[in-house]
Design an enzyme around this catalytic site. Sequence first.
Site, PDB file in Angstrom:
ATOM      1  N   SER A  10      27.164   5.445 -35.152  1.00  0.00           N
ATOM      2  CA  SER A  10      27.387   6.875 -35.312  1.00  0.00           C
ATOM      3  C   SER A  10      28.115   7.375 -34.077  1.00  0.00           C
ATOM      4  CB  SER A  10      26.034   7.578 -35.438  1.00  0.00           C
ATOM      5  OG  SER A  10      26.144   8.969 -35.276  1.00  0.00           O
ATOM      6  N   TYR A  23      17.158   8.816 -32.450  1.00  0.00           N
ATOM      7  CA  TYR A  23      18.305   8.469 -33.287  1.00  0.00           C
ATOM      8  C   TYR A  23      19.476   8.046 -32.404  1.00  0.00           C
ATOM      9  CZ  TYR A  23      22.133   8.874 -36.615  1.00  0.00           C
ATOM     10  OH  TYR A  23      23.241   8.610 -37.388  1.00  0.00           O
ATOM     11  N   ALA A  25      19.456   6.930 -29.345  1.00  0.00           N
ATOM     12  CA  ALA A  25      19.171   5.654 -28.671  1.00  0.00           C
ATOM     13  C   ALA A  25      19.415   4.477 -29.606  1.00  0.00           C
ATOM     14  CB  ALA A  25      17.731   5.638 -28.161  1.00  0.00           C
ATOM     15  N   SER A  26      19.010   4.606 -30.852  1.00  0.00           N
ATOM     16  CA  SER A  26      19.205   3.494 -31.796  1.00  0.00           C
ATOM     17  C   SER A  26      20.690   3.250 -32.052  1.00  0.00           C
ATOM     18  CB  SER A  26      18.467   3.758 -33.111  1.00  0.00           C
ATOM     19  OG  SER A  26      19.071   4.811 -33.839  1.00  0.00           O
ATOM     20  N   LYS A  27      21.483   4.310 -32.091  1.00  0.00           N
ATOM     21  CA  LYS A  27      22.920   4.150 -32.330  1.00  0.00           C
ATOM     22  C   LYS A  27      23.645   3.616 -31.098  1.00  0.00           C
ATOM     23  CE  LYS A  27      22.402   5.289 -36.496  1.00  0.00           C
ATOM     24  NZ  LYS A  27      22.480   4.276 -37.554  1.00  0.00           N
ATOM     25  N   VAL A  56      28.373  13.081 -41.457  1.00  0.00           N
ATOM     26  CA  VAL A  56      28.821  12.812 -42.820  1.00  0.00           C
ATOM     27  C   VAL A  56      28.023  13.697 -43.765  1.00  0.00           C
ATOM     28  CG1 VAL A  56      29.112  11.055 -44.614  1.00  0.00           C
ATOM     29  CG2 VAL A  56      29.352  10.427 -42.202  1.00  0.00           C
ATOM     30  N   THR A  58      25.990  14.265 -46.474  1.00  0.00           N
ATOM     31  CA  THR A  58      25.098  13.571 -47.407  1.00  0.00           C
ATOM     32  C   THR A  58      23.896  14.467 -47.676  1.00  0.00           C
ATOM     33  OG1 THR A  58      23.917  12.465 -45.613  1.00  0.00           O
ATOM     34  CG2 THR A  58      25.769  11.269 -46.590  1.00  0.00           C
TER      35      THR A  58
END
Length: 121
Positions: A10, A23, A25-27, A56, A58
């Site tokens: 991301s 979020y 950190a994970s990306k 995006v 969604t």
Amino acid sequence: KEGVIVNTASLAGLTPVVNTPAYAASKWAVVGHTLSLGFLRKTHGVRVNCICPALVSTPAVGEFFKEEFNKAGGRVKALAAQALDARKVAGTFMRIIDDDALNASAVVVMPQKVFVHNPRF
């Protein structure tokens, strides 16, 4: 054998994102992992890249981040107003697969342009 792996990261993996540190950190981890795997092309014939789209549009995740970005204001709020169509992201994903020159790269998808991230080491 040859192959291509495209990890999904991301824009949050390249720049700080407010209100969602786990979020982000994970990306960042996905981007770092991808950039570290350049050797696989030589050892196994596998290219590894990642795609880093901005927000995006969604129904679930996109709507959550639109709300968070609107709360934050500033430049981030502008991204909420320009959420990407998922088809643009899918098209870029396919171009990453087809582009043999890409390896250990993070491809950024923004509303106005697509580019390869250039980490400055």
